[in-house]
Write a protein that holds these residues in place. Structure first.
Motif, PDB file in Angstrom:
ATOM      1  N   ILE A  75      25.811 -18.761 -30.291  1.00 22.94           N
ATOM      2  CA  ILE A  75      25.138 -18.187 -31.456  1.00 22.94           C
ATOM      3  C   ILE A  75      24.167 -19.242 -31.990  1.00 22.94           C
ATOM      4  N   THR A  76      22.907 -18.822 -32.135  1.00 24.21           N
ATOM      5  CA  THR A  76      21.890 -19.791 -32.529  1.00 24.21           C
ATOM      6  C   THR A  76      20.875 -19.101 -33.446  1.00 24.21           C
ATOM      7  N   GLY A  77      19.730 -19.722 -33.650  1.00 18.47           N
ATOM      8  CA  GLY A  77      18.728 -19.117 -34.533  1.00 18.47           C
ATOM      9  C   GLY A  77      17.377 -19.780 -34.296  1.00 18.47           C
ATOM     10  N   GLY A  78      16.635 -19.832 -35.329  1.00 12.23           N
ATOM     11  CA  GLY A  78      16.823 -20.081 -36.740  1.00 12.23           C
ATOM     12  C   GLY A  78      18.131 -20.833 -37.002  1.00 12.23           C
ATOM     13  N   THR A  88      31.566 -12.653 -39.989  1.00 13.02           N
ATOM     14  CA  THR A  88      32.135 -11.392 -39.475  1.00 13.02           C
ATOM     15  C   THR A  88      31.783 -11.209 -38.004  1.00 13.02           C
ATOM     16  N   LEU A  89      30.633 -11.745 -37.563  1.00  8.02           N
ATOM     17  CA  LEU A  89      30.294 -11.651 -36.131  1.00  8.02           C
ATOM     18  C   LEU A  89      31.235 -12.534 -35.311  1.00  8.02           C
ATOM     19  N   PHE A  90      31.466 -13.769 -35.792  1.00  7.53           N
ATOM     20  CA  PHE A  90      32.416 -14.648 -35.078  1.00  7.53           C
ATOM     21  C   PHE A  90      33.799 -13.992 -35.044  1.00  7.53           C
ATOM     22  N   ALA A  91      34.187 -13.391 -36.180  1.00  6.67           N
ATOM     23  CA  ALA A  91      35.517 -12.756 -36.245  1.00  6.67           C
ATOM     24  C   ALA A  91      35.611 -11.642 -35.209  1.00  6.67           C
ATOM     25  N   SER A  92      34.566 -10.810 -35.113  1.00 11.53           N
ATOM     26  CA  SER A  92      34.693  -9.678 -34.186  1.00 11.53           C
ATOM     27  C   SER A  92      34.581 -10.144 -32.731  1.00 11.53           C
ATOM     28  N   LEU A  93      33.754 -11.147 -32.462  1.00  9.90           N
ATOM     29  CA  LEU A  93      33.644 -11.614 -31.069  1.00  9.90           C
ATOM     30  C   LEU A  93      34.933 -12.279 -30.582  1.00  9.90           C
ATOM     31  N   SER A  94      35.749 -12.736 -31.535  1.00  5.18           N
ATOM     32  CA  SER A  94      36.951 -13.463 -31.117  1.00  5.18           C
ATOM     33  C   SER A  94      37.907 -12.572 -30.313  1.00  5.18           C
ATOM     34  N   ARG A  95      37.755 -11.230 -30.426  1.00  6.57           N
ATOM     35  CA  ARG A  95      38.644 -10.360 -29.628  1.00  6.57           C
ATOM     36  C   ARG A  95      38.402 -10.566 -28.135  1.00  6.57           C
ATOM     37  N   HIS A  96      37.174 -10.928 -27.761  1.00  6.24           N
ATOM     38  CA  HIS A  96      36.893 -11.164 -26.335  1.00  6.24           C
ATOM     39  C   HIS A  96      37.467 -12.502 -25.867  1.00  6.24           C
ATOM     40  N   LEU A  97      37.631 -13.428 -26.817  1.00  4.88           N
ATOM     41  CA  LEU A  97      38.314 -14.690 -26.469  1.00  4.88           C
ATOM     42  C   LEU A  97      39.800 -14.404 -26.285  1.00  4.88           C
ATOM     43  N   ASP A  98      40.348 -13.603 -27.218  1.00  7.91           N
ATOM     44  CA  ASP A  98      41.785 -13.281 -27.141  1.00  7.91           C
ATOM     45  C   ASP A  98      42.117 -12.555 -25.842  1.00  7.91           C
ATOM     46  N   SER A  99      41.199 -11.678 -25.411  1.00 12.27           N
ATOM     47  CA  SER A  99      41.494 -10.888 -24.199  1.00 12.27           C
ATOM     48  C   SER A  99      41.232 -11.693 -22.927  1.00 12.27           C
ATOM     49  N   GLY A 100      40.575 -12.833 -23.058  1.00 13.74           N
ATOM     50  CA  GLY A 100      40.256 -13.645 -21.883  1.00 13.74           C
ATOM     51  C   GLY A 100      38.940 -13.244 -21.220  1.00 13.74           C
ATOM     52  N   ALA A 101      38.260 -12.197 -21.744  1.00 15.75           N
ATOM     53  CA  ALA A 101      36.978 -11.776 -21.153  1.00 15.75           C
ATOM     54  C   ALA A 101      35.921 -12.869 -21.357  1.00 15.75           C
TER      55      ALA A 101
END
Ligand code: SAM
Ligand code: SF4
Length: 341
Positions: A75-78, A88-101
């Motif tokens: 995740i970058t920018g700016g 909230t984006l980091f929170a939602s992306l964390s499901r892919h870390l939890d699943s191992g994807a």
């Protein structure tokens, strides 16, 4: 019968040169609380907020890439941490870390907001971050960033380390600016158990200064460093573009990102997505594909996948950056804050 997910995993994104896309860099905003002299002009026009993808749309786009084999998201920018509600984006992306994807979600930041967000980043599964810092001299820091304050960034670095985040410091090598500080920055970073990477300035977007006045080839930097340190070859890789050496005296690593003196395009495994959903197959080329249209046209990802299939066929072999006195135009018109570092 294989499910939709298995079918997509059988369709990894592979370009005509056989390079598989396993890494996306997502610029979540083009705005920033700094105005680094090599990145932006002082007087920038930013994208209208209505053109931005929502955080939910960014999550959907990232997830579409994960389904096609993306293993790492930066995740970058700016400045990504100035985007409202970005956690909230980091929170939602964390499901892919939890699943191992996903193997890794990481962030590149100027450090100004780290004191506020470090703990939360860690709680959402972020383990390594890059902090951009070009000088340890408060006056020079102010000159380079125009608006930044070194002590705030230092507090951010402290907070990030206290939260358990592993930090890599990135510095753009700048002629006459941090040229004389390279070895002291290495000693400082390694003394705090942080790797240190130097980056050659790239000709992206119009700025006030001639690029040739900023450009410091890293071949020169490395040669000077080897007078002072014992540099040992290393095959360490983070999936990014840096080549690393070990510094025997400090026991730390130094990376070199050398788009000008030694391009690394042959091993490029990444594409970039902007905050408006534009996909750039290469940081140094103009060609792009619009993902916002297909994203908004349908609730399923068929149109996005079609668009990705077509776009990946157009990934160019590499960039053709040039910095010399005879070449005054940037390689591409957009500034680095649009596509992200
Ligand atoms: N604002 C965040 C930061 O500074 O870390 C993330 C975005 S910034 C565009 C990402 C990285 O790109 C930073 O390390 C920055 O120093 C680098 N950068 C910006 N403009 C550049 C240029 N023209 N050439 C090389 N690196 C550049
Ligand atoms: Fe902002 Fe990062 Fe660009 Fe500096 S390099 S102006 S901190 S986006």
């Amino acid at each position: 019968m294989p499910g939709a997910h298995e079918l997509l995993m059988e369709r990894p994104l592979i370009d005509p040169f056989g390079r598989q896309i396993s890494y996306i860099r997502v610029s979540v905003t083009d705005r920033c609380d700094f105005r680094c002299v090599y990145c932006m002009s002082e007087d920038m026009t930013f994208l209208p907020k209505r053109d931005l993808l929502t955080l939910e749309e960014l999550d959907r786009l990232c997830s579409a890439f994960v389904a096609r084999g993306t293993r790492k998201i930066r995740i970058t920018g700016g400045e990504p941490l100035v985007r409202r509600n970005i956690m909230t984006l980091f929170a939602s992306l964390s499901r892919h870390l939890d699943s191992g994807a996903l193997e890794e979600v990481t962030v590149t930041t100027n450090g100004s907001q780290l004191a506020r967000y470090a703990k939360e980043l860690y709680s959402h599964g972020v383990r390594r971050i890059n902090v951009s810092l070009d000088t340890l001299d408060p006056g020079k820091f102010r000159e380079v960033t125009r608006w930044g304050d070194l002590s705030t960034v230092m507090k951010g670095i402290d907070a990030a380390q206290n939260a358990g985040l592993k930090i890599k410091i990135n510095a753009v090598a700048l002629k006459d600016v941090n040229e004389g500080e390279i070895s002291s920055m290495i000693r400082w970073a390694h003394g705090r158990a942080m790797d240190m990477t130097f980056i050659e300035v790239m000709p992206l977007g119009e700025i006030e200064t001639q690029r040739a006045d900023q450009y410091l080839p890293l071949t020169q930097v490395q040669a000077r460093l080897s007078d002072e340190f014992t540099l040992q070859a290393s095959d360490y890789q983070t999936g990014g573009p840096a080549r690393y050496v070990m510094v025997k005296e400090t026991g730390g690593r130094v990376g070199f990102i050398t788009p000008l003196t030694h391009n690394f395009c042959e091993s490029c495994n990444r594409v970039r997505i902007t905050c408006t959903g534009t996909l750039y197959m290469c940081l140094g080329q103009e060609d792009a594909a619009d993902l916002r249209g297909p994203l908004r046209a349908s609730d399923n990802n068929d149109l996005i996948n079609e668009c990705l299939d077509q776009a990946i066929l157009r990934k160019p072999k590499g960039h053709d950056f040039v910095i010399d006195r005879a070449t005054s135009r940037p390689a591409v018109g957009r500034h680095m804050n649009v596509t992200g570092g």
